[in-house]
Design a protein around this motif. Structure first.
Motif, mmCIF file in Angstrom:
data_model
loop_
_atom_site.group_PDB
_atom_site.id
_atom_site.type_symbol
_atom_site.label_atom_id
_atom_site.label_comp_id
_atom_site.label_asym_id
_atom_site.label_seq_id
_atom_site.Cartn_x
_atom_site.Cartn_y
_atom_site.Cartn_z
ATOM 1 N N ARG A 135 72.994 89.112 126.964
ATOM 2 C CA ARG A 135 74.003 89.759 126.444
ATOM 3 C C ARG A 135 75.223 90.121 127.336
ATOM 4 O O ARG A 135 76.330 90.053 127.230
ATOM 5 N N ASP A 136 74.559 90.698 128.673
ATOM 6 C CA ASP A 136 75.576 91.282 129.603
ATOM 7 C C ASP A 136 76.631 90.414 130.342
ATOM 8 O O ASP A 136 77.754 90.283 130.601
ATOM 9 N N HIS A 137 75.853 88.991 130.270
ATOM 10 C CA HIS A 137 76.598 87.925 130.826
ATOM 11 C C HIS A 137 77.771 87.481 129.831
ATOM 12 O O HIS A 137 78.975 87.184 130.277
ATOM 13 N N ALA A 138 77.296 87.292 128.598
ATOM 14 C CA ALA A 138 78.335 86.961 127.628
ATOM 15 C C ALA A 138 79.315 87.930 127.387
ATOM 16 O O ALA A 138 80.547 87.691 127.249
ATOM 17 N N ALA A 179 71.796 82.328 139.044
ATOM 18 C CA ALA A 179 70.214 82.983 139.056
ATOM 19 C C ALA A 179 69.632 82.735 137.820
ATOM 20 O O ALA A 179 70.088 83.302 136.748
ATOM 21 N N GLU A 180 68.434 81.945 137.590
ATOM 22 C CA GLU A 180 67.941 81.717 136.423
ATOM 23 C C GLU A 180 66.282 81.758 136.422
ATOM 24 O O GLU A 180 65.825 81.307 137.520
ATOM 25 N N LEU A 181 65.727 82.365 135.440
ATOM 26 C CA LEU A 181 64.418 82.211 135.400
ATOM 27 C C LEU A 181 64.191 80.830 134.755
ATOM 28 O O LEU A 181 64.860 80.475 133.723
ATOM 29 N N VAL A 182 63.244 79.825 135.271
ATOM 30 C CA VAL A 182 62.859 78.724 134.810
ATOM 31 C C VAL A 182 61.336 78.650 134.302
ATOM 32 O O VAL A 182 60.441 78.836 134.685
ATOM 33 N N VAL A 183 61.274 77.830 133.041
ATOM 34 C CA VAL A 183 60.317 77.712 132.289
ATOM 35 C C VAL A 183 59.659 76.323 132.817
ATOM 36 O O VAL A 183 60.341 75.316 132.400
ATOM 37 N N VAL A 203 66.133 89.893 137.910
ATOM 38 C CA VAL A 203 66.641 88.712 138.549
ATOM 39 C C VAL A 203 67.867 89.156 139.594
ATOM 40 O O VAL A 203 68.609 89.890 139.057
ATOM 41 N N THR A 204 67.699 88.800 140.734
ATOM 42 C CA THR A 204 68.833 89.317 141.518
ATOM 43 C C THR A 204 69.135 87.711 142.404
ATOM 44 O O THR A 204 68.534 87.096 142.931
ATOM 45 N N LEU A 205 70.467 87.956 142.698
ATOM 46 C CA LEU A 205 71.047 86.907 143.601
ATOM 47 C C LEU A 205 71.989 87.527 144.715
ATOM 48 O O LEU A 205 72.940 88.375 144.403
ATOM 49 N N SER A 206 71.771 87.020 145.894
ATOM 50 C CA SER A 206 72.564 87.682 146.857
ATOM 51 C C SER A 206 73.326 86.264 147.572
ATOM 52 O O SER A 206 72.663 85.298 147.852
ATOM 53 N N GLY A 252 69.063 80.718 131.473
ATOM 54 C CA GLY A 252 70.394 81.508 131.345
ATOM 55 C C GLY A 252 70.417 82.303 132.721
ATOM 56 O O GLY A 252 69.495 82.534 133.231
ATOM 57 N N THR A 253 71.730 82.795 132.659
ATOM 58 C CA THR A 253 71.995 83.853 134.057
ATOM 59 C C THR A 253 72.504 84.996 133.579
ATOM 60 O O THR A 253 73.248 85.239 132.743
ATOM 61 N N PRO A 254 72.119 86.103 134.491
ATOM 62 C CA PRO A 254 72.628 87.544 134.268
ATOM 63 C C PRO A 254 74.180 87.869 134.681
ATOM 64 O O PRO A 254 74.449 86.510 135.210
#
Length: 291
Positions: free
Chosen positions: A89-92, A133-137, A208-211, A251-253
């Motif tokens: 939601r926050d990325h949208a 960054a994404e969680l992958v199933v 989830v974090t990306l640096s 999806g990504t944050p």
């Protein structure tokens, strides 16, 4: 259990990861248990493959049958790489998009997949390469028309993914060239491990974090999912048969480079790290495509 695919001296093998050590040690899965040089997809395709892998891992650890090598993507050649857009939601909100009423789906090719430490290569013809960054199933059981209630029965585990995107192709070309913008070589890093669900907390409550070069750019939680993993599996399986070893990027944050003022895009010499609770850290350098 955490499984990894290793580039070993004698060839690539799927092996168990012993995380009881200060540094991960890789245990060779014995051939008599899972066939000669089993791949991750070989293991997942067996009805009791993960159980047999755990037994083989324990036997190899007891025998001190360790193997050295470097990590590859947990599933180096997935049959399908399915991706979900705008699922936070926050990325949208940051992109100014409406909240979707159903999952937005696209695909990447398996030729995009690279492993931990492998370089993300910036195409010469793109100057706006973004990070996501994404969680992958990872799918572990074949199915079509999978119900939401039974969806998690088809999940073998989880890993970290990086949906690298050439925004000037994805959105800036005539008609919006999503396929070309999402599919340059090296644009789908995966890893470091396939982590089975029993090792992971609630997949809908993971940070989830990306640096980028040590600076945090993305920080979010899967609590912000618009569509849960069970909903995604049910939705895509209406039309597509899911097979063991298929992967779904969820999806990504917020915090992507293209939504920043001014925008931030990947440059040669950059280094990207993605961390997700219970899954570890996926690290990749960034290089410019040579002339």
């Amino acid at each position: 259990m955490r499984l990894a695919t290793i580039h070993a001296d004698e060839g690539t093998q799927a092996v168990g990861v012993d995380l009881s050590q200060d540094e991960p040690r890789f245990v060779r899965l014995r051939d008599e248990d899972l066939g000669s040089r089993p791949s991750m997809i070989d293991i997942l395709s067996e009805p009791d493959g993960l159980h047999r892998a755990e037994s083989a891992f324990n036997a190899g650890r007891a025998a001190g049958d360790f193997v050295e090598g470097r990590l590859a993507a947990p599933v180096p050649l997935p049959g399908k790489v399915l991706c979900i857009g705008l699922n936070y939601r926050d990325h949208a909100v940051e992109t100014g998009a409406e909240i979707p009423s159903e999952p937005v789906c696209f695909v990447k090719f398996s030729s995009c997949v690279i492993g931990p430490g492998d370089p993300i290569v910036l195409p010469r013809v793109s100057s706006k390469v973004d990070f996501e960054a994404e969680l992958v199933v990872v799918i572990g059981k074949r199915g079509k028309h999978i119900s939401k209630e039974s969806a998690f029965e088809h999940v073998a585990g989880y890993t970290i993914g990086h949906d690298v995107s050439a925004r000037d192709w994805q959105k800036g070309r005539p008609g919006g060239q999503w396929t070309l913008g999402k599919n340059p070589d090296s644009f789908a890093p995966l890893g470091p491990y396939l982590v089975t669900p029993d090792e992971v907390g609630d997949p809908h409550a993971l940070d989830v974090t990306l640096s980028l070069n040590g600076q945090t750019m993305q920080s979010g939680s899967t609590k912000e999912f618009i569509f849960g993993i069970d909903e995604l599996i049910a939705h895509v399986s209406q039309l597509i048969t899911l097979e063991p070893g298929d992967v779904i990027f969820t999806g990504t944050p917020p915090g992507v480079g293209d939504a920043r003022t001014p925008p931030v895009y990947l440059q040669g010499g950059d280094h990207v790290e993605i961390s997700i609770d219970d899954l570890g850290t996926l690290s990749n350098p960034v290089v410019a495509e040579p002339d």
